[in-house]
Scaffold this active site. Structure first.
Site, PDB file in Angstrom:
ATOM      1  CB  CYS A  96      -0.933  -0.038   1.276  1.00  0.00           C
ATOM      2  SG  CYS A  96      -1.941  -1.511   1.250  1.00  0.00           S
ATOM      3  CB  ALA A  97       3.796   1.993  -2.321  1.00  0.00           C
ATOM      4  N   GLY A 117       4.780   6.780  -1.231  1.00  0.00           N
ATOM      5  CA  GLY A 117       6.052   6.164  -1.004  1.00  0.00           C
ATOM      6  C   GLY A 117       6.883   6.604   0.085  1.00  0.00           C
ATOM      7  N   GLY A 118       6.484   7.377   1.155  1.00  0.00           N
ATOM      8  CA  GLY A 118       7.238   7.650   2.194  1.00  0.00           C
ATOM      9  C   GLY A 118       7.834   6.603   2.913  1.00  0.00           C
ATOM     10  CE  LYS A 119       4.738   3.992   7.345  1.00  0.00           C
ATOM     11  NZ  LYS A 119       3.693   5.258   6.869  1.00  0.00           N
ATOM     12  CG  ASP A 129      -1.582   3.028  -3.685  1.00  0.00           C
ATOM     13  OD1 ASP A 129      -1.226   2.772  -2.299  1.00  0.00           O
ATOM     14  OD2 ASP A 129      -2.434   3.567  -3.935  1.00  0.00           O
ATOM     15  CG  ASP A 178      -4.108  -2.764 -13.534  1.00  0.00           C
ATOM     16  OD1 ASP A 178      -3.506  -4.014 -13.232  1.00  0.00           O
ATOM     17  OD2 ASP A 178      -3.528  -2.298 -14.529  1.00  0.00           O
ATOM     18  CG  ASP A 220       1.611   2.019   5.921  1.00  0.00           C
ATOM     19  OD1 ASP A 220       1.191   2.145   7.144  1.00  0.00           O
ATOM     20  OD2 ASP A 220       2.025   3.263   5.369  1.00  0.00           O
ATOM     21  CB  CYS A 279      -1.177   6.273  11.096  1.00  0.00           C
ATOM     22  SG  CYS A 279      -2.242   6.593   9.698  1.00  0.00           S
TER      23      CYS A 279
END
Length: 404
Positions: free
Chosen positions: A232-233, A236-238, A256, A283, A301, A354
């Protein structure tokens, strides 16, 4: 503090868009800050922080001001007057503030501060779910911490620089930072500053990422040369953090359902000098099935209520609905069931959110482990990060291993 008319008008305009038109606070503030090129750093900070403050305390201020949604401009000026009065700011002689009952405002504040849902300015349902899941005492501490303004934390991009070098470079720009013990790549700003305008940011030396969020990639135990799937990018922070931990060696497949987020990830990866990331849009189910039994590490995530990040997204308190939480819990379990199949034998999986709600966190992991898909996994450890204990965002992460 002296109030300036043009800055106050900007705040009222912003609140109109956020409260009455459902716009996202961060996007509204981005637009507001472009209004007047003559504004200095202090002016811009006033507009951003005052807008966020009134969004954060909407229920409390509306109750004190005795106004109800939808708020017309007069209502918003009354809420603004409450904000200013509670901060000891002298109201100017403007028509919007005529007849403001200063003593009554302070009296109502003292009275309402005895009731948690008003004191912490949250909807009834949110107060109830927090109390039910965390217990009265813990929820009171946690929601109070989630109403505090978030610190600005940077994650140093070790593909391009070191923590010490970046700290020195920022210091030369009068941006002072502190190291954070237990967060190996983090720098915390001593005072808020526009770090995005620096050459260091443009050169990809850092990303803005909360300290709790930085724990997730570390939890994944990645090594250079592995094949890692970030399921679940998003933007792309992680993913970028994982790339730096892998020293650009091996492969990261960033998945994603939203292609536009993956375009943003590509742009950020280029700036970061992260070359081992392959974005793939989900997709169809084929994208997932092709990766069954292929990954050394999988990060989920998961989409969640976001209750752990209310400090930086205070408008989520008013956008979130209890039905959404019920629905997202079904999605979380479905994702765990499907995406866990990508982990190869002996490989590891991190499930993270989170959120601070056990029903989105440890209860989801427990349900997964009892299921057919989870029977081959063992829980190695988990980490429940609460804002009132850590000082940073509320997060949860669990490390699971697929048995031999």
């Amino acid at each position: 503090m002296r109030l300036h008319r043009n800055l106050c008008f900007s705040v009222i305009d912003g609140l109109t868009l956020i409260f009455n038109e459902g716009n996202y606070a961060d996007k509204v503030i981005q637009q507001l800050l472009k209004r007047d090129k003559r504004w200095g750093a202090r002016d811009r900070a006033f507009v951003a922080e005052t807008t966020y403050d009134i969004v954060r305390w909407k229920r409390l201020y509306a109750e004190i001001a005795e106004v109800k949604e939808p708020f017309d401009r007069d209502n918003l000026w009354r809420m603004f007057a409450v904000w200013a009065t509670l901060r000891g700011i002298k109201l100017p002689d403007w028509k919007y503030f005529e007849g403001t009952p200063l003593r009554k405002i302070k009296g109502r504040f003292d009275e309402l501060s005895k009731i948690r849902k008003f004191k912490e300015s949250i909807p009834d349902w949110m107060d109830e779910i927090g109390r039910k899941e965390l217990g009265d005492a813990l929820w009171s501490k946690e929601i109070a911490a989630l109403n505090e303004q978030a610190d600005v934390i940077l994650r140093v991009n070790t593909l391009k620089t070191t923590k010490e070098k970046l700290q020195t470079e920022l210091f030369d720009l009068d941006i002072e930072t502190d190291f954070l013990p237990d967060y190996p790549n983090a720098l915390k700003l001593k005072e808020r500053a526009n770090v995005f305008s620096t050459e260091a940011f443009k050169n990809g030396f850092f990303e803005v990422q909360d300290a709790s969020s930085q724990l997730v990639a570390e939890y994944l135990n990645v090594q250079p040369g592995m094949r890692v799937v970030d399921t679940c990018a998003g933007a792309g922070g992680k993913t970028l953090h994982i790339a730096s931990l892998m020293e650009n060696k091996g492969q990261i497949i960033a998945l994603d359902i939203y292609e536009n987020k993956l375009h943003e990830l590509k742009r950020r990866a280029k700036r970061n000098g992260a070359h081992n990331i392959e974005p793939r849009a989900i997709d169809s189910t084929k994208v997932i099935k092709k990766l069954y039994d292929k990954a050394d590490r999988v990060l989920i995530d998961a989409p969640c209520s976001g209750l752990g990040v209310l400090r930086r997204n205070p408008d989520a308190k008013w956008k979130l609905q209890p039905e959404f939480i019920d629905k997202i819990k079904e999605t979380q379990q479905d994702i765990l069931q499907q995406y866990s199949r990508m982990v190869k034998v002996g490989g590891q999986l991190v499930y993270a959110t989170c959120s601070v709600l056990p029903s989105e966190n440890q209860e989801q992991v427990a349900a997964f482990l009892k299921s057919e898909a989870g029977a081959n996994f063992t829980l190695l450890k988990d980490n429940k990060v609460l804002a009132h204990k850590s000082g940073y965002d509320g997060f949860y992460m669990a490390l699971l291993e697929r048995k031999q």
